[in-house]
Design a protein around this motif. Structure first.
Motif, mmCIF file in Angstrom:
data_model
loop_
_atom_site.group_PDB
_atom_site.id
_atom_site.type_symbol
_atom_site.label_atom_id
_atom_site.label_comp_id
_atom_site.label_asym_id
_atom_site.label_seq_id
_atom_site.Cartn_x
_atom_site.Cartn_y
_atom_site.Cartn_z
ATOM 1 N N HIS A 126 0.822 -1.211 0.000
ATOM 2 C CA HIS A 126 0.000 0.000 0.000
ATOM 3 C C HIS A 126 0.860 1.266 0.000
ATOM 4 C CE1 HIS A 126 -3.835 -1.861 -0.005
ATOM 5 N NE2 HIS A 126 -3.738 -2.404 1.191
ATOM 6 N N GLY A 127 2.064 1.163 0.552
ATOM 7 C CA GLY A 127 2.974 2.293 0.445
ATOM 8 C C GLY A 127 3.265 2.630 -1.008
ATOM 9 N N GLN A 128 3.404 1.590 -1.829
ATOM 10 C CA GLN A 128 3.629 1.807 -3.259
ATOM 11 C C GLN A 128 2.356 2.211 -3.990
ATOM 12 O OE1 GLN A 128 6.779 2.303 -2.646
ATOM 13 N NE2 GLN A 128 6.858 1.972 -4.849
ATOM 14 N N ASP A 129 1.196 1.759 -3.486
ATOM 15 C CA ASP A 129 -0.073 2.241 -4.043
ATOM 16 C C ASP A 129 -0.154 3.759 -3.924
ATOM 17 O OD1 ASP A 129 -1.014 -0.280 -4.688
ATOM 18 O OD2 ASP A 129 -2.057 -0.558 -2.787
ATOM 19 N N ILE A 130 0.490 4.293 -2.899
ATOM 20 C CA ILE A 130 0.527 5.738 -2.664
ATOM 21 C C ILE A 130 1.637 6.401 -3.468
ATOM 22 C CG2 ILE A 130 1.056 7.500 -0.913
ATOM 23 C CD1 ILE A 130 -0.291 5.599 1.138
ATOM 24 N N ARG A 131 2.850 5.860 -3.374
ATOM 25 C CA ARG A 131 4.017 6.549 -3.924
ATOM 26 C C ARG A 131 4.055 6.540 -5.452
ATOM 27 N NH1 ARG A 131 6.040 3.898 0.701
ATOM 28 N NH2 ARG A 131 6.936 5.329 2.252
ATOM 29 N N ARG A 132 3.698 5.422 -6.065
ATOM 30 C CA ARG A 132 3.821 5.329 -7.530
ATOM 31 C C ARG A 132 2.990 6.382 -8.265
ATOM 32 N NH1 ARG A 132 5.156 0.692 -11.431
ATOM 33 N NH2 ARG A 132 6.980 -0.276 -10.468
ATOM 34 N N PRO A 133 1.711 6.546 -7.959
ATOM 35 C CA PRO A 133 0.936 7.569 -8.677
ATOM 36 C C PRO A 133 1.435 8.985 -8.428
ATOM 37 C CG PRO A 133 -0.524 6.027 -7.556
ATOM 38 C CD PRO A 133 0.851 5.768 -7.050
ATOM 39 N N LEU A 134 2.111 9.196 -7.310
ATOM 40 C CA LEU A 134 2.634 10.522 -6.980
ATOM 41 C C LEU A 134 4.050 10.739 -7.504
ATOM 42 C CD1 LEU A 134 1.345 10.875 -3.288
ATOM 43 C CD2 LEU A 134 0.316 11.775 -5.393
ATOM 44 N N GLY A 135 4.627 9.708 -8.127
ATOM 45 C CA GLY A 135 5.967 9.821 -8.676
ATOM 46 C C GLY A 135 7.044 9.910 -7.621
ATOM 47 N N LEU A 136 6.787 9.314 -6.451
ATOM 48 C CA LEU A 136 7.747 9.371 -5.349
ATOM 49 C C LEU A 136 8.606 8.112 -5.321
ATOM 50 C CD1 LEU A 136 5.357 10.708 -2.548
ATOM 51 C CD2 LEU A 136 6.967 12.015 -3.954
ATOM 52 N N PRO A 137 9.885 8.211 -4.963
ATOM 53 C CA PRO A 137 10.745 7.021 -4.874
ATOM 54 C C PRO A 137 10.242 6.071 -3.803
ATOM 55 C CG PRO A 137 11.816 8.932 -3.866
ATOM 56 C CD PRO A 137 10.593 9.452 -4.561
ATOM 57 N N HIS A 138 10.392 4.765 -4.054
ATOM 58 C CA HIS A 138 9.819 3.799 -3.113
ATOM 59 C C HIS A 138 10.631 3.661 -1.828
ATOM 60 C CE1 HIS A 138 12.740 0.647 -4.091
ATOM 61 N NE2 HIS A 138 12.484 0.807 -5.378
ATOM 62 N N ASP A 139 11.955 3.751 -1.917
ATOM 63 C CA ASP A 139 12.798 3.671 -0.718
ATOM 64 C C ASP A 139 12.518 2.420 0.109
ATOM 65 O OD1 ASP A 139 14.820 4.560 0.954
ATOM 66 O OD2 ASP A 139 13.465 5.664 2.264
ATOM 67 N N LEU A 140 12.187 1.312 -0.559
ATOM 68 C CA LEU A 140 11.937 0.056 0.147
ATOM 69 C C LEU A 140 13.258 -0.548 0.620
ATOM 70 C CD1 LEU A 140 9.300 -1.411 -2.297
ATOM 71 C CD2 LEU A 140 8.861 -0.805 0.082
ATOM 72 N N ARG A 141 13.223 -1.192 1.768
ATOM 73 C CA ARG A 141 14.414 -1.825 2.332
ATOM 74 C C ARG A 141 14.502 -3.271 1.835
ATOM 75 N NH1 ARG A 141 15.280 1.893 6.649
ATOM 76 N NH2 ARG A 141 14.489 3.827 5.743
ATOM 77 N N GLY A 142 15.687 -3.663 1.372
ATOM 78 C CA GLY A 142 15.861 -4.972 0.759
ATOM 79 C C GLY A 142 15.465 -6.137 1.649
#
Length: 211
Positions: free
Chosen positions: A117-133
């Protein structure tokens, strides 16, 4: 990985999400997310409701929704999203270390819910995902492991091989689906927006299963 480790990851993801929510403008909060018909703010409302909603009101809403969990979840998310963004962020921080462990999917499912859901938010806003491996690997293992009830239909990953290009992670045998860990996570959970970021002779089949 222990439950304590997972709980620490979950707490940090909730705090990071709270920081993100506070940084968004009203226009960004009203943007359509990757998650069905929800806005960005409604996605936040869902994540807050998942940990902060009182059992009594949640059960009453379930009854009023004809015991349809998805319908009740959508109504609860929409109701929670009426609160000011700052209040939602405060609730995420207040409940960051809530030890609740969902049945069946456990803490791995809870961590995955936050990351997807963090990516559901960030992707449409063009924000980097910054997910931890390390957290992304937990979610990928969970999504192909057969316990991801409500996240991935069992047949979706069956007979396919998934390989991450930016992580030391792979799973399965069969036609190849290759991409970043983030794109694989979103593709497995049915986000059409990520399918174009994947390559390999198994992508067409995955696309069919997602559709």
């Amino acid at each position: 990985m222990s439950d304590m480790d997972l709980m620490g990851m979950i707490a940090d993801e909730r705090r990071r999400l709270a920081d993100l929510v506070e940084s968004l403008t009203p226009a960004q909060l009203a943007t359509r997310s990757l998650c069905d018909a929800w806005t960005v703010k409604e996605v936040v409302g869902h994540l807050v409701a998942a940990v902060a909603a009182a059992n009594g009101p949640a059960l009453l809403l379930l009854v009023r929704s004809g015991f349809n969990i998805h319908r009740a979840n959508a109504r609860l998310a929409a109701r929670m999203a009426h609160r000011p963004a700052g209040e939602l962020a405060g609730m995420l921080r207040a409940h960051a270390e809530n030890p609740f462990r969902p049945p069946i999917v456990g803490h791995a499912g809870q961590l995955t819910d936050l990351q997807v859901h963090g990516q559901d938010i960030r992707r449409p806003l063009g924000l980097p995902h910054d997910l931890r491996g390390d957290r992304l690997r937990v979610s990928l293992d969970f999504l192909v492991g057969g316990r991801a009830v409500g996240f991935v239909p069992r047949r979706r990953p069956a007979g396919l091989r998934f390989e991450a290009t930016d992580l030391d992670w792979a799973s399965g045998t069969g036609p190849l689906v290759r991409g970043t860990g983030e794109a694989l996570m979103l593709g497995l959970t049915g986000r059409h927006a990520a399918l174009g970021d994947l390559s390999g002779d198994g992508v067409a089949e995955l696309r069919t299963r997602v559709s």
